[in-house]
Design an enzyme around this catalytic site. Sequence first.
Site, PDB file in Angstrom:
ATOM      1  N   LYS A 150     -18.190   5.790  -2.768  1.00 14.69           N
ATOM      2  CA  LYS A 150     -17.911   4.502  -2.042  1.00 14.69           C
ATOM      3  C   LYS A 150     -17.291   4.633  -0.663  1.00 14.69           C
ATOM      4  O   LYS A 150     -17.737   3.478   0.121  1.00 14.69           O
ATOM      5  CB  LYS A 150     -17.225   3.620  -3.156  1.00 14.69           C
ATOM      6  CG  LYS A 150     -17.807   3.072  -4.057  1.00 14.69           C
ATOM      7  CD  LYS A 150     -16.947   2.391  -5.315  1.00 14.69           C
ATOM      8  CE  LYS A 150     -17.711   1.971  -6.560  1.00 14.69           C
ATOM      9  NZ  LYS A 150     -17.891   3.201  -7.319  1.00 14.69           N
ATOM     10  N   GLU A 234     -10.131  -2.018  -0.424  1.00 21.84           N
ATOM     11  CA  GLU A 234     -10.841  -3.065   0.659  1.00 21.84           C
ATOM     12  C   GLU A 234     -10.264  -4.463   0.136  1.00 21.84           C
ATOM     13  O   GLU A 234      -9.873  -4.730  -0.690  1.00 21.84           O
ATOM     14  CB  GLU A 234     -12.385  -2.680   0.384  1.00 21.84           C
ATOM     15  CG  GLU A 234     -12.689  -3.163  -1.053  1.00 21.84           C
ATOM     16  CD  GLU A 234     -14.140  -2.970  -1.306  1.00 21.84           C
ATOM     17  OE1 GLU A 234     -14.728  -1.828  -0.405  1.00 21.84           O
ATOM     18  OE2 GLU A 234     -14.723  -3.474  -2.060  1.00 21.84           O
ATOM     19  N   ASN A 269     -14.155  -7.363 -14.022  1.00 20.41           N
ATOM     20  CA  ASN A 269     -15.131  -6.539 -13.164  1.00 20.41           C
ATOM     21  C   ASN A 269     -16.419  -5.972 -14.084  1.00 20.41           C
ATOM     22  O   ASN A 269     -17.094  -5.162 -13.242  1.00 20.41           O
ATOM     23  CB  ASN A 269     -14.748  -5.550 -12.372  1.00 20.41           C
ATOM     24  CG  ASN A 269     -13.392  -5.920 -11.276  1.00 20.41           C
ATOM     25  OD1 ASN A 269     -13.619  -7.050 -10.618  1.00 20.41           O
ATOM     26  ND2 ASN A 269     -12.378  -5.526 -11.714  1.00 20.41           N
ATOM     27  N   GLU A 309     -25.390  -3.560  -4.090  1.00 16.44           N
ATOM     28  CA  GLU A 309     -24.604  -4.541  -4.466  1.00 16.44           C
ATOM     29  C   GLU A 309     -23.930  -5.264  -3.272  1.00 16.44           C
ATOM     30  O   GLU A 309     -23.363  -4.594  -2.452  1.00 16.44           O
ATOM     31  CB  GLU A 309     -23.611  -4.222  -5.564  1.00 16.44           C
ATOM     32  CG  GLU A 309     -24.173  -3.504  -6.659  1.00 16.44           C
ATOM     33  CD  GLU A 309     -23.480  -3.363  -7.862  1.00 16.44           C
ATOM     34  OE1 GLU A 309     -22.341  -3.850  -7.668  1.00 16.44           O
ATOM     35  OE2 GLU A 309     -23.791  -3.045  -9.123  1.00 16.44           O
ATOM     36  N   GLU A 322     -21.427  -1.519  -2.619  1.00 14.55           N
ATOM     37  CA  GLU A 322     -21.658  -0.335  -2.845  1.00 14.55           C
ATOM     38  C   GLU A 322     -23.111  -0.282  -3.236  1.00 14.55           C
ATOM     39  O   GLU A 322     -23.932  -1.167  -3.308  1.00 14.55           O
ATOM     40  CB  GLU A 322     -20.842   0.090  -4.185  1.00 14.55           C
ATOM     41  CG  GLU A 322     -21.519  -0.712  -5.394  1.00 14.55           C
ATOM     42  CD  GLU A 322     -20.452  -0.225  -6.395  1.00 14.55           C
ATOM     43  OE1 GLU A 322     -19.669   0.592  -6.448  1.00 14.55           O
ATOM     44  OE2 GLU A 322     -20.441  -0.978  -7.532  1.00 14.55           O
ATOM     45  N   ASN A 324     -25.816   1.668  -5.877  1.00 17.88           N
ATOM     46  CA  ASN A 324     -25.896   2.340  -7.425  1.00 17.88           C
ATOM     47  C   ASN A 324     -27.153   3.160  -7.045  1.00 17.88           C
ATOM     48  O   ASN A 324     -28.088   2.505  -7.118  1.00 17.88           O
ATOM     49  CB  ASN A 324     -25.938   1.502  -8.387  1.00 17.88           C
ATOM     50  CG  ASN A 324     -24.595   0.910  -8.558  1.00 17.88           C
ATOM     51  OD1 ASN A 324     -23.559   1.591  -8.995  1.00 17.88           O
ATOM     52  ND2 ASN A 324     -24.489  -0.419  -8.594  1.00 17.88           N
TER      53      ASN A 324
END
Length: 709
Positions: A150, A234, A269, A309, A322, A324
């Site tokens: 990431k 972040e 999440n 995403e 990010e 995937n």
Amino acid sequence: MLPRAMFFRASPVAARSHVRVFYRSVASTTDYGKTFDKILIANRGEIACRVIRTAKKMGIKTVAIYSDADVNSLHVKLADEAVHVGPPPTGQSYLSIPNIISAIKQTGAQAVHPGYGFLSENGHFVHALDEAGVTFIGPNEKSMFAMGDKIQSKIIAKEAGVSTIPGFNGEVRDADHAVEIANQIGYPVMVKASAGGGGKGMRIAWNDKECREAYRLSQSEARSSFGDDRLLVEKFIEDPRHIEIQLIGDKHGNVYYLPERECSIQRRNQKVIEEAPSVHLDAATRKAMGEQAVALAKRVGYYSAGTCEFLVDPKRNFYFLEMNTRLQVEHPITEYITGLDLVEQMIRVAAGQQLPFKQDDVHIKGWAFESRVYAEDPEKYLPSIGRLNKYIEPKGTGSEVRCDSGIVEGSEISIYYDPLICKLCTYGENRNQAIHTMEKALDNYVIKGVTHNIPLLRDVISHPRFKSGKISTKFLAEEYPTGFKGHALTAESEAELLSVAALVHAKRSIRESTWKAGGGSFIESGVSAAPSSWELYIGTSKDTLKKVQIRQKKDGTFEASIDGKEPVTVNADWTLDSALINTSIGGRDFTMQFLEPISLGYKLQHYGTKFDVLVLSKQQYELSKHMKERPKLDLTSVVLAPMPGAVVSVAVKEGEDVAEGSELAIVEAMKMQNVLRAPRAGKIKKIHVASGQSVAADEIMIEFFPAGK
């Protein structure tokens, strides 16, 4: 001891036990060449079954791998061959690269599909396969390392012109460094694992204290789940939507974006319900997000399936979150609205074939939802384990219902793996139609033996705010601020529950009476000693009992009146003691579930929620007025294990004084860590567990001295 390798062909019965699949083909499965003779699926459960299904369609033989815990699992039965790779702990089986390479060599598999999770985003695994001369059905090692991290992916995204979230573009050294960064960015912040996903290793912090705790817990979860405890910090975007862009690319430089999926309904999440497309995006935003995702993929030479995403604010400003580098859990809803089989495209891309379509060929048709059905307590949001002693998946009249699962009746949900039971997907020509189909599918889903989250899924999918499309990642926290407590009965749903409970009681009374009148066997229809009307007192507690009069009419239907109100006809298609009660009351059609008889009543499921419904005769009702309530058990002096799991740490000692809310211990199950806190201020009397010890659900872990001592 299980054999190192076991090979067998799946029986036709096992193969038929799985799901029907729906694709409106964009590209034919037979018009552009052969791929592989045999592939190994380096995964388990639902996604292994999913890959096997497409491989069989393409004429490819499949190899399953399994741990000791999965010897009887469905994916093992469906594959052409199966190889044992180790004991239940994932580090010794599904994450063991040497064991999987050995399985490949034993079976002669030419390629490996990793599914999602486990080794699906592990560049070292890709490298090992390359050295063994085996094709990885996914991206190359270089692009996986670039985008799977990431921290690195955000740097590359900025260079590619992709809008990113403000944050620290580097590795966080320690908790003090995390706090320093958070104060520079400004709270709230997200502390999360650099590697991995699935909601693990992620915490939101609103102040310095929470930031330090988030760092500690996220690092521990990341180490346990991914073997990589690096973290990043972040800015946390408030009131966002979580929207992702599906990508597919080939080895010839072609990369295309597919319609978005919205994944805003989340807990901790972790995604709960997804839909495709999103009501929030317009054509211009969709195009901009898609083109940025493609630019990023091309920047790193990406091919195969992948997902970018984004967080999208109320004004449609979007920020890269990010990438995937794998197939996503929610890929079926993209398949529904595009007609593409993404697993097939991955296999063909891995074999060197070009994608058989262009960007202009991709269109949105209809709407689709995915509900993640988990073995968990939806009120405590904790996993549940056990054996599925009754399991019936819902079916539609056509292809509008899809169940991607890896279990059958009799399967066991264990402590070792993710508690996903099924990805329940529905399709409709529009959003409302797809929602209605999902409501019916959830009502018809029969699961007994484990606690499940269908009550939450059913409540959300029918929630007025959800139906309006005005959602964000804060939906669950805002709509259930004190946690989900099950369906809150309305006047209408309560009347339905009481009427059906009365009908169940009447039908069971008729059966009992005809049995007795027949001298121990059922007598002919129409000759019964059973009454034709009943006066009952029904409610979910003694305080909610209402008078219900129900009678059977000459045509066999029933008529019910609640508290003297005008009678309504109750029609129910129900065989005694069967699970589903298909009912019509006053023109409203719905399905309720009969779970089991209880003392003085029945356990019924309505709107996904289980209700213990008291059903009393007039005499029982009068006598109940004189019965004393049983005193409730005082749990303020003990701390119980909230679920089966392993004790990660114990933060207190016997004799220690603790404040209310203080951390007592951490219990881990399914790679998620749960902090147990003091229910009140007091002194620790006895600690019954130690770090590393396994605990059962509701096992006493810590005792307090009684209050005041």
